[in-house]
Scaffold this motif. Structure first.
Motif, mmCIF file in Angstrom:
data_model
loop_
_atom_site.group_PDB
_atom_site.id
_atom_site.type_symbol
_atom_site.label_atom_id
_atom_site.label_comp_id
_atom_site.label_asym_id
_atom_site.label_seq_id
_atom_site.Cartn_x
_atom_site.Cartn_y
_atom_site.Cartn_z
ATOM 1 N N SER A 114 0.841 -1.187 0.000
ATOM 2 C CA SER A 114 0.000 0.000 0.000
ATOM 3 C C SER A 114 0.882 1.245 0.000
ATOM 4 C CB SER A 114 -0.925 0.008 1.214
ATOM 5 O OG SER A 114 -0.171 0.085 2.401
ATOM 6 N N GLU A 115 0.350 2.315 -0.523
ATOM 7 C CA GLU A 115 1.069 3.590 -0.525
ATOM 8 C C GLU A 115 0.678 4.394 0.714
ATOM 9 O OE1 GLU A 115 3.383 4.340 -2.558
ATOM 10 O OE2 GLU A 115 3.107 2.594 -3.852
ATOM 11 N N PRO A 116 1.569 5.248 1.193
ATOM 12 C CA PRO A 116 1.218 6.101 2.345
ATOM 13 C C PRO A 116 0.009 6.972 2.010
ATOM 14 C CG PRO A 116 3.581 6.154 1.930
ATOM 15 C CD PRO A 116 2.964 5.440 0.758
ATOM 16 N N GLN A 117 -0.920 7.063 2.957
ATOM 17 C CA GLN A 117 -2.145 7.828 2.742
ATOM 18 C C GLN A 117 -2.364 8.921 3.787
ATOM 19 O OE1 GLN A 117 -4.528 7.199 0.106
ATOM 20 N NE2 GLN A 117 -2.721 6.102 -0.643
ATOM 21 N N TYR A 118 -1.630 8.845 4.901
ATOM 22 C CA TYR A 118 -1.936 9.712 6.028
ATOM 23 C C TYR A 118 -0.678 10.401 6.563
ATOM 24 C CZ TYR A 118 -5.777 6.316 5.988
ATOM 25 O OH TYR A 118 -6.793 5.498 5.602
ATOM 26 N N GLU A 119 -0.893 11.531 7.173
ATOM 27 C CA GLU A 119 0.157 12.183 7.942
ATOM 28 C C GLU A 119 0.197 11.562 9.334
ATOM 29 O OE1 GLU A 119 2.284 14.451 6.822
ATOM 30 O OE2 GLU A 119 1.348 14.331 4.830
ATOM 31 N N LYS A 120 1.345 11.627 9.969
ATOM 32 C CA LYS A 120 1.454 11.148 11.353
ATOM 33 C C LYS A 120 1.096 12.275 12.312
ATOM 34 C CE LYS A 120 5.743 9.769 11.048
ATOM 35 N NZ LYS A 120 7.054 9.185 11.434
ATOM 36 N N CYS A 135 -0.601 8.105 16.115
ATOM 37 C CA CYS A 135 -1.739 7.706 15.279
ATOM 38 C C CYS A 135 -1.672 8.390 13.914
ATOM 39 C CB CYS A 135 -3.051 8.087 15.958
ATOM 40 S SG CYS A 135 -3.451 7.107 17.423
ATOM 41 N N PRO A 136 -2.310 7.808 12.922
ATOM 42 C CA PRO A 136 -2.439 8.498 11.637
ATOM 43 C C PRO A 136 -3.503 9.583 11.724
ATOM 44 C CG PRO A 136 -3.554 6.384 11.545
ATOM 45 C CD PRO A 136 -2.891 6.456 12.884
ATOM 46 N N ASP A 137 -3.382 10.583 10.876
ATOM 47 C CA ASP A 137 -4.328 11.695 10.866
ATOM 48 C C ASP A 137 -5.560 11.311 10.058
ATOM 49 O OD1 ASP A 137 -5.581 14.093 11.068
ATOM 50 O OD2 ASP A 137 -4.112 15.250 9.909
ATOM 51 N N THR A 138 -6.471 10.622 10.716
ATOM 52 C CA THR A 138 -7.713 10.185 10.084
ATOM 53 C C THR A 138 -8.799 10.062 11.135
ATOM 54 O OG1 THR A 138 -8.797 8.373 8.886
ATOM 55 C CG2 THR A 138 -6.980 7.769 10.327
ATOM 56 N N ASP A 139 -10.037 10.233 10.695
ATOM 57 C CA ASP A 139 -11.182 10.062 11.595
ATOM 58 C C ASP A 139 -11.637 8.608 11.656
ATOM 59 O OD1 ASP A 139 -11.276 12.777 12.217
ATOM 60 O OD2 ASP A 139 -12.599 13.234 10.524
ATOM 61 N N GLU A 140 -11.084 7.764 10.790
ATOM 62 C CA GLU A 140 -11.443 6.353 10.788
ATOM 63 C C GLU A 140 -10.752 5.624 11.938
ATOM 64 O OE1 GLU A 140 -13.595 5.100 8.679
ATOM 65 O OE2 GLU A 140 -13.820 6.964 7.531
ATOM 66 N N GLY A 186 -2.035 3.759 7.796
ATOM 67 C CA GLY A 186 -3.303 3.570 8.489
ATOM 68 C C GLY A 186 -3.281 2.721 9.729
ATOM 69 N N TYR A 187 -2.128 2.643 10.397
ATOM 70 C CA TYR A 187 -2.012 1.920 11.658
ATOM 71 C C TYR A 187 -1.545 2.880 12.756
ATOM 72 C CZ TYR A 187 -1.868 -2.299 8.717
ATOM 73 O OH TYR A 187 -2.154 -3.281 7.809
ATOM 74 N N ALA A 188 -1.955 2.616 13.984
ATOM 75 C CA ALA A 188 -1.397 3.331 15.129
ATOM 76 C C ALA A 188 -0.193 2.548 15.657
ATOM 77 C CB ALA A 188 -2.439 3.494 16.225
ATOM 78 N N ARG A 189 0.803 3.264 16.132
ATOM 79 C CA ARG A 189 2.001 2.639 16.708
ATOM 80 C C ARG A 189 2.041 2.948 18.200
ATOM 81 N NH1 ARG A 189 5.324 -1.101 17.985
ATOM 82 N NH2 ARG A 189 7.571 -0.684 17.856
#
Length: 217
Positions: free
Chosen positions: A47-53, A82-87, A124-127
């Motif tokens: 997958s390609e990066p989709q989100y900012e950290k 976490c990624p910058d997403t509301d999901e 799209g994963y949290a660390r």
């Protein structure tokens, strides 16, 4: 060495290699949800990066368990990116006694800001990186391979699996002691633990401490 013995050893090696590969696939299979409407294809199979950290956040987990008839309630410290997403997103966690080495208390910086975060958070994963009970910023008694590590590891997993931003799926990754704490968590069978990838971890504490009949630590 006989041919049969050699074949058995080779077969075992293949099983271990195959198991490791499947474990990696399993962790990557924790469903990360892309932003709404973000359809994309890749030619590399990744997958390609989709989100900012997002900036790292401090988290404190209140735990409770009983050891030898006494109730203990240490507070555990962790750092999460976490990624910058509301999901909601799955979590890749490590429960480690090595964080004093990664980031001593007197130094700035998140222990979660590692190569795992660099790769997976934009996808799209949290660390999450937590200090083992009794080490660094976590309270309680350090319990080398003991029941406290099992109980607290499982409670960290449950904490991560029940955050509002979490999908409820928690995978664990890491080598050496960071792999051993995954096995400790798995023994307790927490509901939200989906995958573990323990690398060169201790799976038999007695054999590790008394290899050949002698104490090794």
């Amino acid at each position: 060495m006989t041919r049969d013995a050699g074949d058995r050893r080779l077969s075992r090696r293949r099983v271990l290699q195959t198991s490791g590969a499947l474990a990696g696939v399993s962790l990557l299979g924790l469903s990360a949800t892309p932003a709404a409407g973000a359809a994309y294809e890749t030619t590399t199979g990744k997958s390609e990066p989709q989100y900012e950290k997002l900036p790292a956040e401090d988290h404190y987990v209140e735990t409770e368990f009983v050891v030898d008839g006494e109730t203990e309630t240490p507070t555990l410290y962790g750092s999460i990116i976490c990624p910058d997403t509301d999901e909601s997103v799955p979590v890749i966690a490590t429960y480690s006694p090595y964080n004093d080495i990664r980031s001593p208390q007197g130094e700035a910086g998140s222990t979660a800001a590692d190569g795992v975060a660099d790769y997976f958070v934009p996808r799209g994963y949290a660390r999450a990186m937590f200090d083992v009970v009794g080490t660094r910023n976590s309270d309680g008694c350090y319990d080398y391979g003991g029941i406290r590590e099992r109980k607290t590891a499982a409670q960290v997993v449950e904490y991560l699996g029940t955050r509002e931003w979490s999908s409820g799926k928690v995978g664990m990754i890491g080598g050496s002691y960071d792999g051993t704490t995954q096995l400790a968590a798995a023994v307790e069978d927490p509901d939200h633990l989906t995958t573990i990838i323990p690398q060169v971890a201790i799976d038999r504490w007695y054999d590790y401490a008394f290899g050949g009949g002698f104490a090794t630590s």
